[in-house]
Design an enzyme around this catalytic site. Structure first.
Site, mmCIF file in Angstrom:
data_model
loop_
_atom_site.group_PDB
_atom_site.id
_atom_site.type_symbol
_atom_site.label_atom_id
_atom_site.label_comp_id
_atom_site.label_asym_id
_atom_site.label_seq_id
_atom_site.Cartn_x
_atom_site.Cartn_y
_atom_site.Cartn_z
ATOM 1 N N GLU A 96 0.871 -1.182 0.000
ATOM 2 C CA GLU A 96 0.000 0.000 0.000
ATOM 3 C C GLU A 96 0.903 1.225 0.000
ATOM 4 O OE1 GLU A 96 -3.558 2.260 2.497
ATOM 5 O OE2 GLU A 96 -2.643 0.438 3.329
ATOM 6 N N ARG A 116 5.488 -12.724 10.064
ATOM 7 C CA ARG A 116 6.405 -11.589 10.023
ATOM 8 C C ARG A 116 7.682 -11.946 10.786
ATOM 9 N NH1 ARG A 116 4.500 -6.497 8.677
ATOM 10 N NH2 ARG A 116 2.235 -6.267 8.516
ATOM 11 N N LYS A 124 4.181 1.181 9.928
ATOM 12 C CA LYS A 124 4.206 2.416 9.145
ATOM 13 C C LYS A 124 3.673 3.589 9.965
ATOM 14 C CE LYS A 124 3.765 0.604 4.440
ATOM 15 N NZ LYS A 124 2.879 0.559 3.265
#
Length: 561
Positions: A35, A262, A272
């Protein structure tokens, strides 16, 4: 098929099983779907290496697809940065795609959902929707708008599309199962109203698809065979498949979502939101601050693409969340730079050394090896003179027998130059040493082949000729957070763990060969570490960033504590 050079990870095992069960190898296709709402970080690097690595391994195309479904947070700046990062890591995408490429197809499918009674416009507030959704142990209740007629839903949805309603007044929801054990299946939102300018579609749309609706359908349109997501999307897989069930054509490749864990990195944050907070609140100088876990920050610090790829390959992928020590990444960086970085001499904490028996006004140019790990790197010449800078820690006035650097009455070798012996010191009024006086053995020049030059001396130190030295700004970076896992203590704001000593700016003195060094070039400052020329360098001043030390000193600090 893969060669058995190493054991297969579980994603590769899935692909191999699919191929063994008849899936055509030429139908394999992957994608990396960021994104564009921030800069990519080290976690994204692992995903990039996974997807593009599979593409290389299976000779399959990999798309770069931007999940640009939220114009409130997405910008062209981030799109450009992401493309630079992927290219810098050494990968090429087959096609550049955007979720916004499919806005019309997604809208048309949504119309079909409404017509088939599989979607409806809900006019509840977000608070009321949250209440009627239930809990993991209790089923939800139906929205009072769930049984609107097809005609009313089509009319409202069309007006939503035209921008006739304010944000938050209506959403389009899929009609699935309000009693499902998976709360994501309880009539999830497909579209919301946003009156925001989109970086690609401008103001053409007033409704935007939610991630779960857009993602699987985008995979389907691109014929992605294996859609690889991080573990937090495992619960989304059921919804991913349900949406595909409604549109699936048996003659087209059906994407398969699979999840991997992750790999968080110690002493960093990779959210982020938190990275943006660090930038906006000026804890760092920007997204590419060399202390950041962003790919652009690591590039500016002097990390190499090969080191990051090797790190991603070393940690591999797994099914369980794991915290990886940042020292492993630093090891990979150090290992790669050792093979490629030219050796130079620099002094960062200088004290003046005067060789009293060296003729005043004389200078020599001595030969030095550029990189002993690379025979093709050749040699360079460095100037030598009567007055030098050496590191302050390389001299001790009163040293014990285990100290092998310069001290009074003992010999040490100046790298690539002569053997010297400490004779005396000059101090200021406060007792600080301002000069060291030494004598040199005139026949001991390195490489001269004389008997004196072959004498075994235990200590070797580096130096820079004062008349020839280049003054430089040197930025010494350390880990941004003092805590191993700054996200681990949910009771404490992660910013409480910011390392106050994560950046120190000093003046260093460099050998003159670095005068023409350009931004991005990497060097080993001998005996000190690896350094990279920063983009702030200009005609008036050269700026270096410390990339990583020659060894892991942080582990020693932690062990002392």
């Amino acid at each position: 098929m893969l060669t058995e050079e190493r054991s297969l990870n579980f994603i590769e095992q899935i692909i191999e099983e699919d191929l063994a069960n008849g899936f055509p190898k030429d139908k394999l296709r992957f994608r990396f779907p960021p994104e564009p709402n921030g800069y990519l970080h080290i976690g994204h690097a692992s995903s990039i290496c996974l997807n593009f690595g599979l593409g290389l391994r299976y000779n399959a195309p990999v798309n770069l697809r931007f999940d640009d479904t939220n114009p409130a947070k997405e910008e062209q700046e981030y799109v450009d940065a992401i493309k630079r990062d992927v290219e810098w890591l050494g990968y090429k995408w087959a096609e550049e795609r955007y979720a916004s490429d499919y806005f019309q197809e997604l809208y048309d499918w949504a119309i079909e959902f409404i017509r088939k009674g599989k979607a409806y416009v809900d006019s509840q507030s977000s608070e009321d929707m949250a209440k009627q959704k239930g809990t993991p142990s209790q089923p939800g209740t139906h929205s009072p708008y769930r049984d609107r007629s097809v005609e009313e839903n089509l009319d409202l949805f069309e007006k939503m599309k035209k921008g006739e309603f304010a944000e938050g007044t209506h959403v389009l929801r899929a009609k699935i199962d309000m009693a499902s054990g998976n709360m994501l299946m309880r009539d999830p939102i497909m579209y919301r109203i946003l009156h925001k300018h989109h970086h690609r579609t401008a103001n053409n749309w007033f409704i935007y698809p939610m991630y779960d609706w857009a993602h699987g359908e985008s995979d389907y349109l691109e014929q992605v065979s294996h859609s690889l997501c991080t573990l937090e999307f495992a619960m989304h897989r059921e919804l991913y498949d349900w949406f595909l069930d409604q549109i699936y054509d048996n003659n087209i490749t059906r994407p398969k979502q699979r999840e991997f864990a992750r790999r968080n990195l110690s002493h960093t944050v990779v959210s982020k939101r938190k990275l943006l907070q660090l930038v906006q609140e000026n804890y760092v100088t920007g997204w590419d601050d060399p202390r950041m876990s962003t790919i652009s920050g690591m590039r500016r610090r002097g990390y190499t693409p090969a080191a990051i790829r090797n790190f991603a390959d070393t940690i591999g992928i797994a099914k369980r969340l794991n915290l990886i020590d940042v020292s492993l990444l630093e090891f990979c960086v150090r290992e790669d730079l050792n093979k490629t970085a030219p050796r130079v001499m620099a002094v960062l904490d200088p004290v003046k050394l005067v060789i009293t028996n060296y003729p005043e006004g004389k200078e020599e140019w001595l030969e030095a090896e550029n990189n002993p790990e690379d025979e093709s790197a050749g040699n360079r010449e460095v100037p030598f003179s009567r007055e030098l800078y050496i590191e302050r820690e390389d001299f001790m006035e009163n040293a014990n027998s285990k100290y092998f650097r310069l001290t009074l009455g003992k010999e040490v070798r100046l790298k690539n130059a002569y053997i010297i012996k400490g004779e005396s010191v000059v101090k200021d009024a406060d007792g600080n040493i301002t000069e060291i006086h030494a004598t040199y053995d005139t026949d001991s020049k390195s490489g001269s082949g004389t008997e004196a030059s072959l004498r075994k001396i235990k200590g070797t130190i580096h130096w820079v000729s004062i008349p020839h030295a280049i003054k430089a700004e040197v930025r010494i970076y350390d880990r941004l957070f003092t805590h191993e896992n700054p996200d681990g203590d949910k009771e404490v704001d992660f910013k409480e763990y910011i390392n106050p000593d994560s950046l120190k700016v000093i003046t260093g003195y460099l050998e003159p060969s670095l005068k023409s060094a350009e931004a991005g070039e990497r060097f080993q400052f001998q005996r000190l570490g690896y350094f990279c020329v920063d983009r702030d360098t200009n005609a008036e001043q050269i700026v270096f960033n410390k990339t990583v030390g020659l060894r892991d000193t942080w582990a020693k600090v932690e062990n002392k504590e």
